[in-house]
Design a protein around this motif. Structure first.
Motif, PDB file in Angstrom:
ATOM      1  N   GLU A  37      -7.160   0.333  -0.768  1.00  0.00           N
ATOM      2  CA  GLU A  37      -6.088   1.177  -0.264  1.00  0.00           C
ATOM      3  C   GLU A  37      -5.096   0.297   0.481  1.00  0.00           C
ATOM      4  O   GLU A  37      -5.422  -0.816   0.877  1.00  0.00           O
ATOM      5  CB  GLU A  37      -6.612   2.305   0.630  1.00  0.00           C
ATOM      6  CG  GLU A  37      -7.196   1.869   1.933  1.00  0.00           C
ATOM      7  CD  GLU A  37      -7.602   3.038   2.818  1.00  0.00           C
ATOM      8  OE1 GLU A  37      -7.941   2.759   3.973  1.00  0.00           O
ATOM      9  OE2 GLU A  37      -7.584   4.204   2.395  1.00  0.00           O
ATOM     10  N   LEU A  58       6.105   5.814  -3.832  1.00  0.00           N
ATOM     11  CA  LEU A  58       4.802   6.404  -3.519  1.00  0.00           C
ATOM     12  C   LEU A  58       4.844   7.926  -3.566  1.00  0.00           C
ATOM     13  O   LEU A  58       3.888   8.565  -4.009  1.00  0.00           O
ATOM     14  CB  LEU A  58       4.315   5.919  -2.158  1.00  0.00           C
ATOM     15  CG  LEU A  58       3.838   4.471  -2.126  1.00  0.00           C
ATOM     16  CD1 LEU A  58       3.696   3.978  -0.697  1.00  0.00           C
ATOM     17  CD2 LEU A  58       2.527   4.319  -2.883  1.00  0.00           C
ATOM     18  N   ARG A  62       2.520  10.086  -5.853  1.00  0.00           N
ATOM     19  CA  ARG A  62       1.674  11.131  -5.260  1.00  0.00           C
ATOM     20  C   ARG A  62       1.948  12.481  -5.906  1.00  0.00           C
ATOM     21  O   ARG A  62       1.023  13.222  -6.236  1.00  0.00           O
ATOM     22  CB  ARG A  62       1.888  11.205  -3.747  1.00  0.00           C
ATOM     23  CG  ARG A  62       0.883  12.154  -3.069  1.00  0.00           C
ATOM     24  CD  ARG A  62       1.134  12.287  -1.601  1.00  0.00           C
ATOM     25  NE  ARG A  62       2.445  12.894  -1.415  1.00  0.00           N
ATOM     26  CZ  ARG A  62       3.245  12.660  -0.388  1.00  0.00           C
ATOM     27  NH1 ARG A  62       2.888  11.828   0.555  1.00  0.00           N
ATOM     28  NH2 ARG A  62       4.404  13.252  -0.282  1.00  0.00           N
ATOM     29  N   ASP A  69      -3.331  10.094  -0.507  1.00  0.00           N
ATOM     30  CA  ASP A  69      -3.067   9.464   0.781  1.00  0.00           C
ATOM     31  C   ASP A  69      -3.963  10.033   1.865  1.00  0.00           C
ATOM     32  O   ASP A  69      -4.556  11.088   1.704  1.00  0.00           O
ATOM     33  CB  ASP A  69      -1.594   9.595   1.162  1.00  0.00           C
ATOM     34  CG  ASP A  69      -1.149  11.045   1.328  1.00  0.00           C
ATOM     35  OD1 ASP A  69      -1.949  11.960   1.060  1.00  0.00           O
ATOM     36  OD2 ASP A  69      -0.009  11.276   1.725  1.00  0.00           O
ATOM     37  N   TYR A  78      -2.633   4.672   1.107  1.00  0.00           N
ATOM     38  CA  TYR A  78      -2.629   5.161  -0.265  1.00  0.00           C
ATOM     39  C   TYR A  78      -3.733   4.492  -1.062  1.00  0.00           C
ATOM     40  O   TYR A  78      -4.036   3.326  -0.853  1.00  0.00           O
ATOM     41  CB  TYR A  78      -1.271   4.873  -0.926  1.00  0.00           C
ATOM     42  CG  TYR A  78      -0.153   5.660  -0.305  1.00  0.00           C
ATOM     43  CD1 TYR A  78       0.201   6.915  -0.799  1.00  0.00           C
ATOM     44  CD2 TYR A  78       0.537   5.166   0.792  1.00  0.00           C
ATOM     45  CE1 TYR A  78       1.214   7.656  -0.217  1.00  0.00           C
ATOM     46  CE2 TYR A  78       1.556   5.903   1.386  1.00  0.00           C
ATOM     47  CZ  TYR A  78       1.891   7.146   0.871  1.00  0.00           C
ATOM     48  OH  TYR A  78       2.889   7.871   1.457  1.00  0.00           O
TER      49      TYR A  78
END
Length: 144
Positions: A37, A58, A62, A69, A78
């Motif tokens: 991560e 991101l 996502r 996250d 993340y």
């Protein structure tokens, strides 16, 4: 939902996934995160990009369900939602004629020592300090 609807939706789902990861910077982000991560500050250092740009990428990843996250204080970390995404990227590289060595050389390295997030800062144990541990300096009426 009938079977013909399910079959029609399958190519759409695959297409959405491939579209979400198709941009080179997003692929670099996924490779940098790898099996671990990373917070935005890790990726900022690894990719030499501004925080705002990385955050936008991101968010798109996502929203597509590619990354997940977790929040730790003011930091957001993340990770890949499914590690088989790395296999997909490796297979795409192989099909494109990119060797594993080339892919490894192009994979951004996270510089954790240049980061101020909780995962990177050294943990300093609290110290119990007593006044008796320190000699009085320039105390009133004391010798100089």
């Amino acid at each position: 939902m009938n079977i013909s609807t399910m079959i029609e939706n399958s190519p759409i789902k695959i297409s959405r996934l491939l579209k979400a990861i198709s941009q080179p910077e997003r692929l670099k982000i996924l490779l940098a995160i790898g099996e671990g991560e990373a917070c935005v500050c890790h990726l900022e250092a690894a990719l030499a990009q501004r925080q705002v740009y990385i955050s936008q990428q991101l968010i798109a990843l996502r929203n597509a369900g590619v990354v997940e996250d977790r929040r730790e204080g003011r930091f957001i970390f993340y990770r890949l939602s499914d590690l088989s995404l790395l296999d997909l990227i490796r297979q795409a590289a192989r099909i494109s004629g990119v060797s594993e060595d080339e892919l490894a050389a192009e994979t951004p390295k996270l510089f954790l020592n240049e980061c101020s997030c909780p995962n990177c800062l050294p943990v300093i144990a609290p110290v119990d300090i007593k006044a008796a541990d320190f000699p009085a300096v320039n105390s009133v009426g004391g010798d100089r």
